[in-house]
Design a protein around this motif. Sequence first.
Motif, PDB file in Angstrom:
ATOM      1  N   PRO A 187      -9.916  -4.020   4.274  1.00  0.00           N
ATOM      2  CA  PRO A 187      -8.820  -3.679   3.364  1.00  0.00           C
ATOM      3  C   PRO A 187      -7.491  -4.327   3.747  1.00  0.00           C
ATOM      4  CG  PRO A 187      -9.528  -1.749   4.630  1.00  0.00           C
ATOM      5  CD  PRO A 187     -10.539  -2.826   4.864  1.00  0.00           C
TER       6      PRO A 187
ATOM      7  N   GLU B  81       0.648  -5.889  10.615  1.00  0.00           N
ATOM      8  CA  GLU B  81      -0.337  -4.820  10.837  1.00  0.00           C
ATOM      9  C   GLU B  81      -1.088  -4.501   9.550  1.00  0.00           C
ATOM     10  OE1 GLU B  81      -1.865  -2.900  13.224  1.00  0.00           O
ATOM     11  OE2 GLU B  81      -1.081  -4.594  14.381  1.00  0.00           O
ATOM     12  N   ARG B  82      -0.368  -4.519   8.441  1.00  0.00           N
ATOM     13  CA  ARG B  82      -0.993  -4.179   7.157  1.00  0.00           C
ATOM     14  C   ARG B  82      -1.920  -5.277   6.650  1.00  0.00           C
ATOM     15  NH1 ARG B  82       1.987  -0.797   2.819  1.00  0.00           N
ATOM     16  NH2 ARG B  82       2.506   1.025   4.042  1.00  0.00           N
TER      17      ARG B  82
ATOM     18  N   GLU C 228      -7.311  -6.931   1.323  1.00  0.00           N
ATOM     19  CA  GLU C 228      -6.893  -6.366   0.027  1.00  0.00           C
ATOM     20  C   GLU C 228      -5.365  -6.198   0.011  1.00  0.00           C
ATOM     21  OE1 GLU C 228      -8.836  -2.693  -1.166  1.00  0.00           O
ATOM     22  OE2 GLU C 228      -7.160  -2.139  -2.468  1.00  0.00           O
ATOM     23  N   GLN C 229      -4.849  -5.673   1.116  1.00  0.00           N
ATOM     24  CA  GLN C 229      -3.405  -5.452   1.207  1.00  0.00           C
ATOM     25  C   GLN C 229      -2.648  -6.792   1.144  1.00  0.00           C
ATOM     26  OE1 GLN C 229      -1.229  -3.312   0.467  1.00  0.00           O
ATOM     27  NE2 GLN C 229      -1.374  -1.762   2.069  1.00  0.00           N
TER      28      GLN C 229
ATOM     29  N   GLU D 228      -9.012  -0.724 -13.281  1.00  0.00           N
ATOM     30  CA  GLU D 228      -9.483   0.640 -12.982  1.00  0.00           C
ATOM     31  C   GLU D 228     -10.927   0.839 -13.443  1.00  0.00           C
ATOM     32  OE1 GLU D 228      -8.430   3.691 -10.887  1.00  0.00           O
ATOM     33  OE2 GLU D 228      -6.711   2.518 -11.609  1.00  0.00           O
TER      34      GLU D 228
ATOM     35  N   PHE E 239     -13.889  -2.082   1.600  1.00  0.00           N
ATOM     36  CA  PHE E 239     -14.397  -1.155   2.624  1.00  0.00           C
ATOM     37  C   PHE E 239     -14.387  -1.745   4.032  1.00  0.00           C
ATOM     38  CE2 PHE E 239     -16.821   0.133  -1.303  1.00  0.00           C
ATOM     39  CZ  PHE E 239     -15.992   1.207  -1.577  1.00  0.00           C
TER      40      PHE E 239
ATOM     41  N   LYS F  34      -5.268   3.228   7.360  1.00  0.00           N
ATOM     42  CA  LYS F  34      -4.638   2.557   8.503  1.00  0.00           C
ATOM     43  C   LYS F  34      -3.769   1.367   8.076  1.00  0.00           C
ATOM     44  CE  LYS F  34      -6.128   0.340  12.715  1.00  0.00           C
ATOM     45  NZ  LYS F  34      -7.279  -0.267  13.374  1.00  0.00           N
ATOM     46  N   VAL F  35      -4.196   0.655   7.019  1.00  0.00           N
ATOM     47  CA  VAL F  35      -3.402  -0.491   6.554  1.00  0.00           C
ATOM     48  C   VAL F  35      -2.526  -0.129   5.351  1.00  0.00           C
ATOM     49  CG1 VAL F  35      -4.989  -2.209   7.500  1.00  0.00           C
ATOM     50  CG2 VAL F  35      -5.296  -1.439   5.135  1.00  0.00           C
ATOM     51  N   GLY F  36      -2.404   1.191   5.099  1.00  0.00           N
ATOM     52  CA  GLY F  36      -1.457   1.639   4.078  1.00  0.00           C
ATOM     53  C   GLY F  36      -1.988   1.657   2.660  1.00  0.00           C
ATOM     54  N   LEU F  37      -3.328   1.723   2.513  1.00  0.00           N
ATOM     55  CA  LEU F  37      -3.906   1.762   1.160  1.00  0.00           C
ATOM     56  C   LEU F  37      -4.443   3.169   0.858  1.00  0.00           C
ATOM     57  CD1 LEU F  37      -5.911  -1.593   1.162  1.00  0.00           C
ATOM     58  CD2 LEU F  37      -4.059  -1.017  -0.424  1.00  0.00           C
TER      59      LEU F  37
ATOM     60  N   TYR G  58     -21.149  -0.032   0.755  1.00  0.00           N
ATOM     61  CA  TYR G  58     -20.260   1.124   0.728  1.00  0.00           C
ATOM     62  C   TYR G  58     -20.236   1.745   2.123  1.00  0.00           C
ATOM     63  CZ  TYR G  58     -18.170   5.582  -0.439  1.00  0.00           C
ATOM     64  OH  TYR G  58     -17.337   6.660  -0.480  1.00  0.00           O
ATOM     65  N   LEU G  59     -19.067   1.815   2.722  1.00  0.00           N
ATOM     66  CA  LEU G  59     -18.965   2.400   4.061  1.00  0.00           C
ATOM     67  C   LEU G  59     -18.305   3.771   3.963  1.00  0.00           C
ATOM     68  CD1 LEU G  59     -17.681  -0.742   6.022  1.00  0.00           C
ATOM     69  CD2 LEU G  59     -20.035  -0.018   5.640  1.00  0.00           C
TER      70      LEU G  59
ATOM     71  N   ALA H  90     -14.764   4.327   5.358  1.00  0.00           N
ATOM     72  CA  ALA H  90     -13.746   3.325   4.989  1.00  0.00           C
ATOM     73  C   ALA H  90     -12.389   3.931   4.641  1.00  0.00           C
ATOM     74  CB  ALA H  90     -14.243   2.461   3.839  1.00  0.00           C
TER      75      ALA H  90
ATOM     76  N   THR I 166     -10.048   3.534   7.488  1.00  0.00           N
ATOM     77  CA  THR I 166      -9.666   2.132   7.670  1.00  0.00           C
ATOM     78  C   THR I 166      -8.636   1.732   6.635  1.00  0.00           C
ATOM     79  OG1 THR I 166     -12.025   1.866   8.060  1.00  0.00           O
ATOM     80  CG2 THR I 166     -10.695  -0.121   8.159  1.00  0.00           C
ATOM     81  N   ARG I 167      -8.851   2.173   5.401  1.00  0.00           N
ATOM     82  CA  ARG I 167      -7.925   1.829   4.320  1.00  0.00           C
ATOM     83  C   ARG I 167      -6.554   2.468   4.562  1.00  0.00           C
ATOM     84  NH1 ARG I 167      -9.582  -0.333  -0.245  1.00  0.00           N
ATOM     85  NH2 ARG I 167      -8.074   0.865  -1.459  1.00  0.00           N
TER      86      ARG I 167
ATOM     87  N   PRO J 292     -10.636   2.732  -3.211  1.00  0.00           N
ATOM     88  CA  PRO J 292     -10.167   1.628  -4.066  1.00  0.00           C
ATOM     89  C   PRO J 292     -10.240   2.068  -5.538  1.00  0.00           C
ATOM     90  CG  PRO J 292     -12.411   1.211  -3.339  1.00  0.00           C
ATOM     91  CD  PRO J 292     -11.967   2.467  -2.639  1.00  0.00           C
ATOM     92  N   PRO J 293      -9.526   1.365  -6.450  1.00  0.00           N
ATOM     93  CA  PRO J 293      -9.469   1.810  -7.845  1.00  0.00           C
ATOM     94  C   PRO J 293     -10.749   1.494  -8.623  1.00  0.00           C
ATOM     95  CG  PRO J 293      -8.259  -0.228  -7.582  1.00  0.00           C
ATOM     96  CD  PRO J 293      -8.720   0.161  -6.204  1.00  0.00           C
TER      97      PRO J 293
END
Lengths: 297, 190
Positions: free
Chosen positions: A16, A276-277, A19-20, A37, A13, B142-145, B132-133, B136, B139-140, B149-150
């Motif tokens: 990320p 960027e990612r 995470e990427q 999952e 959150f 924006k970076v391609g996610l 927990y935002l 988010a 934001t996620r 989240p899973p």
Amino acid sequence: MKVGFFVGCNTAFNRPDLEQAVRYAFPALGIELDNLEGQSCCPSWGTMPSVDVVGWCAVGARNHTIAEEKGLDIVTVCGSCYGSLAESKYKMDTHPEIKAQVNEILKDIGREYKGTSNVRLAFYYLYHELGPDKIKEAVKHKLDGLTVALQPGCHTLWPSKVYYDKEEDPFHPKVLKEMCEALGATVGHYTRLIDCCGMGAMRSTDMEKSLKLVEKKLISMKNEVNPDLIVTGCSSCLIQFDTAQELLRSGKKINFEIPVLHIMQVLALCLGADPERVTGLAKTDVRRVVNRILEGL
Amino acid sequence: MSSDQVATGVINLSEGDSSLANEIKELGGEELMECIQCAKCAAACPMVLAGFPFFNKRIIQAIFLGLRDALLDDSSIWACQSCNRCTEVCPREVNPFEIIQAMRRVAIREFALPTLSIEGLKSLYDTGHAVYLAGAGNTRAKVGLPEKPPSTVANPEALKELQAVIRKTALADLGIIPMDESGVKETCEV
């Protein structure tokens, strides 16, 4: 090779981009990531662990069983997830009565904790499974000419008895150092290397005292190493070092800015990820140092 | 601790609560009585460096002396970073970190816990994440996610499982946060 990626809360959150970075670096090094999952919070220290031991282990165990069912180890980039999951595993594996109580709870949701999956911190996993030489061969870009200061992170080191991957001496950690050196960086030593950054419960309880710790660390780094980049081993340390500098500058406590990245972000960049990612959410200005990494010198 | 005691720094031992040590031992601090107050843990503790009045060694000392109110009236126990340097260096395997956690468990049983902990517990129950935002997703993206989240936030069945687990723990008995079945949403957008 395949591992389960435990993403946790702050990485998913807040950062990320980290995470990427993990999602880029592992496959680039030939290791497949499973999403585990349905995973939840580890749980973090101020929640279930502060209520009771069995409840803490039960929430942790549900996460462990997701990896166990797939026959995978768990990797994470967050020190708190690493610490909480490793400790709940240690408690259940060494105390049959705790494990039995936890499994009594899990029975209702059709799960059973067995203790067959290990908990690994992402960069320790890569260091031990691949080794610095293989990583060095795989990278497209190097850190040649860069001086870095390290922030290993408390939970990456202590308590060593609960961790699968151990430092020879956790008070003189060398894994993060060797990883950065393999990537070509010069790693400078500073007096407050193993001090705590102040993130976490301390920051939630008393911002001023928390900032005092990170200020001491930053000044020690600046005076003794004068780094181009701070490299952290923990996502919480990343957030603290990345966000505290502006607060300290506006409070006239420091008059400099040092870019901050997590080791997995550095590694992803070196392996050819889109900057960027994998670094796009940094508050400190990382563009210059990122360009130096991507363009060489 | 009375205001006179705070003023003089003198501890009145007869006012101590002798049941506190037993409570700590029952709530995870089994090794409490092994402590010899050598202060190795204090030398390693970030809370000492940051200047908190109570830290591992002093918390254990206060427990020995039965100073329940002194510990509950101060925020120190909630500032522990869980860094476990103390566990690493303790020559008696007291596990000082676990004793601080046990003191938090005592505090929670008296409803003496910080708002942030209540919020964290509620967020854990409602979404599966202590942190927990709500924003988010952007934001996620924006970076391609994917926006979620899973985890439990993308998987309502997993969240129900987690909630069923939490309802079987001491947290449910204590009633710190609401966890009625009727209040559980299919998807949680807190």
